[in-house]
Scaffold this active site. Structure first.
Site, PDB file in Angstrom:
ATOM      1  N   ASP A  59       0.868  -1.176   0.000  1.00  0.00           N
ATOM      2  CA  ASP A  59       0.000   0.000   0.000  1.00  0.00           C
ATOM      3  C   ASP A  59       0.902   1.223   0.000  1.00  0.00           C
ATOM      4  O   ASP A  59       1.583   1.504   0.992  1.00  0.00           O
ATOM      5  CB  ASP A  59      -0.889  -0.022   1.248  1.00  0.00           C
ATOM      6  CG  ASP A  59      -1.793   1.201   1.347  1.00  0.00           C
ATOM      7  OD1 ASP A  59      -1.662   2.125   0.507  1.00  0.00           O
ATOM      8  OD2 ASP A  59      -2.625   1.238   2.273  1.00  0.00           O
ATOM      9  N   ASN A  86       3.925   4.126 -10.038  1.00  0.00           N
ATOM     10  CA  ASN A  86       2.786   4.118 -10.955  1.00  0.00           C
ATOM     11  C   ASN A  86       1.440   4.081 -10.235  1.00  0.00           C
ATOM     12  O   ASN A  86       0.442   4.559 -10.795  1.00  0.00           O
ATOM     13  CB  ASN A  86       2.918   2.895 -11.882  1.00  0.00           C
ATOM     14  CG  ASN A  86       1.639   2.581 -12.614  1.00  0.00           C
ATOM     15  OD1 ASN A  86       1.314   3.204 -13.627  1.00  0.00           O
ATOM     16  ND2 ASN A  86       0.861   1.613 -12.101  1.00  0.00           N
ATOM     17  N   TYR A 150      -7.437  15.339  -8.925  1.00  0.00           N
ATOM     18  CA  TYR A 150      -6.463  14.517  -9.652  1.00  0.00           C
ATOM     19  C   TYR A 150      -5.397  15.402 -10.299  1.00  0.00           C
ATOM     20  O   TYR A 150      -4.193  15.111 -10.227  1.00  0.00           O
ATOM     21  CB  TYR A 150      -7.215  13.697 -10.697  1.00  0.00           C
ATOM     22  CG  TYR A 150      -6.388  12.749 -11.507  1.00  0.00           C
ATOM     23  CD1 TYR A 150      -6.007  11.507 -11.003  1.00  0.00           C
ATOM     24  CD2 TYR A 150      -6.010  13.059 -12.817  1.00  0.00           C
ATOM     25  CE1 TYR A 150      -5.265  10.619 -11.763  1.00  0.00           C
ATOM     26  CE2 TYR A 150      -5.266  12.181 -13.583  1.00  0.00           C
ATOM     27  CZ  TYR A 150      -4.893  10.962 -13.056  1.00  0.00           C
ATOM     28  OH  TYR A 150      -4.157  10.086 -13.818  1.00  0.00           O
ATOM     29  N   LYS A 154      -1.258  15.315  -9.829  1.00  0.00           N
ATOM     30  CA  LYS A 154      -0.349  15.003 -10.933  1.00  0.00           C
ATOM     31  C   LYS A 154       0.608  16.161 -11.214  1.00  0.00           C
ATOM     32  O   LYS A 154       1.729  15.947 -11.700  1.00  0.00           O
ATOM     33  CB  LYS A 154      -1.150  14.606 -12.170  1.00  0.00           C
ATOM     34  CG  LYS A 154      -1.903  13.276 -11.992  1.00  0.00           C
ATOM     35  CD  LYS A 154      -0.953  12.124 -11.681  1.00  0.00           C
ATOM     36  CE  LYS A 154      -1.666  10.805 -11.482  1.00  0.00           C
ATOM     37  NZ  LYS A 154      -0.717   9.697 -11.226  1.00  0.00           N
TER      38      LYS A 154
HETATM   39  P1  NAD Z   1      -5.800   1.424 -12.799  1.00  0.00           P
HETATM   40  O1  NAD Z   1      -6.863   1.904 -11.861  1.00  0.00           O
HETATM   41  O2  NAD Z   1      -6.178   0.599 -13.972  1.00  0.00           O
HETATM   42  O3  NAD Z   1      -4.693   0.630 -11.972  1.00  0.00           O
HETATM   43  C1  NAD Z   1      -4.122   1.222 -10.825  1.00  0.00           C
HETATM   44  C2  NAD Z   1      -3.487   0.161  -9.955  1.00  0.00           C
HETATM   45  O4  NAD Z   1      -3.003   0.813  -8.774  1.00  0.00           O
HETATM   46  C3  NAD Z   1      -4.484  -0.907  -9.490  1.00  0.00           C
HETATM   47  O5  NAD Z   1      -3.946  -2.200  -9.677  1.00  0.00           O
HETATM   48  C4  NAD Z   1      -4.678  -0.598  -8.010  1.00  0.00           C
HETATM   49  O6  NAD Z   1      -4.969  -1.751  -7.212  1.00  0.00           O
HETATM   50  C5  NAD Z   1      -3.342   0.036  -7.651  1.00  0.00           C
HETATM   51  N1  NAD Z   1      -3.424   0.865  -6.453  1.00  0.00           N
HETATM   52  C6  NAD Z   1      -4.391   1.747  -6.110  1.00  0.00           C
HETATM   53  N2  NAD Z   1      -4.153   2.272  -4.901  1.00  0.00           N
HETATM   54  C7  NAD Z   1      -2.993   1.707  -4.469  1.00  0.00           C
HETATM   55  C8  NAD Z   1      -2.225   1.828  -3.277  1.00  0.00           C
HETATM   56  N3  NAD Z   1      -2.619   2.630  -2.265  1.00  0.00           N
HETATM   57  N4  NAD Z   1      -1.081   1.114  -3.174  1.00  0.00           N
HETATM   58  C9  NAD Z   1      -0.690   0.276  -4.162  1.00  0.00           C
HETATM   59  N5  NAD Z   1      -1.393   0.096  -5.297  1.00  0.00           N
HETATM   60  C10 NAD Z   1      -2.529   0.809  -5.450  1.00  0.00           C
HETATM   61  O7  NAD Z   1      -5.038   2.746 -13.274  1.00  0.00           O
HETATM   62  P2  NAD Z   1      -4.101   2.990 -14.573  1.00  0.00           P
HETATM   63  O8  NAD Z   1      -4.933   3.601 -15.618  1.00  0.00           O
HETATM   64  O9  NAD Z   1      -3.311   1.777 -14.855  1.00  0.00           O
HETATM   65  O10 NAD Z   1      -3.154   4.141 -14.004  1.00  0.00           O
HETATM   66  C11 NAD Z   1      -1.822   3.897 -13.573  1.00  0.00           C
HETATM   67  C12 NAD Z   1      -1.149   5.236 -13.313  1.00  0.00           C
HETATM   68  O11 NAD Z   1      -1.127   5.981 -14.522  1.00  0.00           O
HETATM   69  C13 NAD Z   1      -1.868   6.111 -12.288  1.00  0.00           C
HETATM   70  O12 NAD Z   1      -0.927   6.835 -11.531  1.00  0.00           O
HETATM   71  C14 NAD Z   1      -2.669   7.052 -13.157  1.00  0.00           C
HETATM   72  O13 NAD Z   1      -2.979   8.241 -12.490  1.00  0.00           O
HETATM   73  C15 NAD Z   1      -1.721   7.245 -14.315  1.00  0.00           C
HETATM   74  N6  NAD Z   1      -2.357   7.693 -15.551  1.00  0.00           N
HETATM   75  C16 NAD Z   1      -3.350   6.955 -16.130  1.00  0.00           C
HETATM   76  C17 NAD Z   1      -3.940   7.413 -17.286  1.00  0.00           C
HETATM   77  C18 NAD Z   1      -5.047   6.665 -17.973  1.00  0.00           C
HETATM   78  O14 NAD Z   1      -5.687   7.250 -18.855  1.00  0.00           O
HETATM   79  N7  NAD Z   1      -5.313   5.421 -17.650  1.00  0.00           N
HETATM   80  C19 NAD Z   1      -3.515   8.608 -17.876  1.00  0.00           C
HETATM   81  C20 NAD Z   1      -2.492   9.338 -17.258  1.00  0.00           C
HETATM   82  C21 NAD Z   1      -1.919   8.862 -16.105  1.00  0.00           C
END
Ligand code: NAD
Length: 249
Positions: A59, A86, A150, A154
């Site tokens: 976590d 990530n 958010y 970021k």
């Molecule tokens: P997602 O929700 O599909 O996956 C996120 C993962 O993080 C999940 O497996 C979740 O269990 C884990 N997680 C959540 N809280 C946690 C914690 N406290 N400790 C450990 N793990 C934890 O999200 P994603 O789309 O894969 O996003 C990944 C990263 O990329 C994030 O930081 C997100 O903000 C960033 N991001 C995503 C997008 C997008 O469009 N998907 C765009 C820009 C940035």
């Protein structure tokens, strides 16, 4: 392969971008540790990747848990070259509807989680002259309705990235960030309903107008693999958009 001999710890790697990054690093020759609050899914994903991949429950809001994951990766691999911060969560609400508790939670995961990941990986990365990659977003570069909390987190990730890069340059540790637009993951799936309710528009049409199409997790992972490779040796303190022109206009 470009990541032969490297070892990497990726947070939030049970699914989405973190999983795609772990898979891409492994395909590039790296041994990877997948850490996630959903430890069971992270372990199953590590087993599926094979090649010595390990899954860890972690976590990122808990500094002791982050330290344990880093120690676990070092114990499994003997050394750590790459830390990918990530793990992240989203809130799809206007600011007045975002509760104080929700705001505190997103700061905990996205900002404190990244801070702990940087802070506690430095000792291990100093041994290998390794590298840190943080997941920011185009939402860290400009305001986006429904994503105020958010966006704030970021933007903070970019400033942490820059400052860490300056502080760690002479230790040989590179620190960079990625700023993707909407990528097809569960996070974006969860944003469809709030965006459609707020705008009255079809989410696909909103994405098409802003960025042509959704990006893929594999496209983000490809950039991640380059930035942590030795080919990117002169790149640190930088943040890169992957957005199909979203921020170009
Ligand atoms: P997602 O929700 O599909 O996956 C996120 C993962 O993080 C999940 O497996 C979740 O269990 C884990 N997680 C959540 N809280 C946690 C914690 N406290 N400790 C450990 N793990 C934890 O999200 P994603 O789309 O894969 O996003 C990944 C990263 O990329 C994030 O930081 C997100 O903000 C960033 N991001 C995503 C997008 C997008 O469009 N998907 C765009 C820009 C940035």
């Amino acid at each position: 392969m470009e990541l032969d001999g490297k070892t990497a710890l990726i947070t939030g790697a049970a699914r989405g971008l973190g999983l795609a990054i772990a898979q891409r690093f492994a395909a590039g020759g790296a041994r990877v540790a997948l850490a996630d609050i959903d430890g069971d899914t992270a372990r199953a994903a590590a087993t599926a990747i094979g090649g010595g991949a390990v899954g860890l429950a972690c976590d990122v809001t808990d500094p002791a848990s982050v330290r344990a994951a880093i120690d676990g990766a070092v114990a499994a691999f003997g050394a750590l070259y790459v830390m990918v911060n990530n793990a992240g969560i989203e809130i799809g609400k206007p600011i007045p509807e975002t509760s104080d508790e929700e705001f505190a939670q997103i700061l905990d995961v996205n900002v404190k989680g990244t801070f702990y990941g940087i802070k506690y990986s430095i000792a291990a990365l100093a041994q290998t002259r390794g590298t840190i990659l943080n997941l920011s977003s185009v939402a860290g570069l400009a305001g986006v309705p429904l994503l105020g909390a958010y966006c704030a987190t970021k933007a903070a990730v970019i400033r942490l990235t820059q400052t860490a890069a300056i502080e760690l340059r002479d230790a040989g540790i590179r620190v960079n960030a990625l700023c993707p637009a909407f990528i097809g993951t569960a996070m974006v799936d969860r944003l469809v309903a709030p965006f459609e309710a707020a705008t009255g528009a079809d989410f696909g049409d909103l994405v098409a107008a802003a960025q042509g199409r959704l990006g893929t997790a594999e496209e983000v992972a490809e950039m991640a693999a380059f930035l942590v490779s030795d080919d990117a040796g002169f790149i640190t303190g930088s943040f890169y958009t992957l957005d199909n022109t979203l921020t170009a206009r």
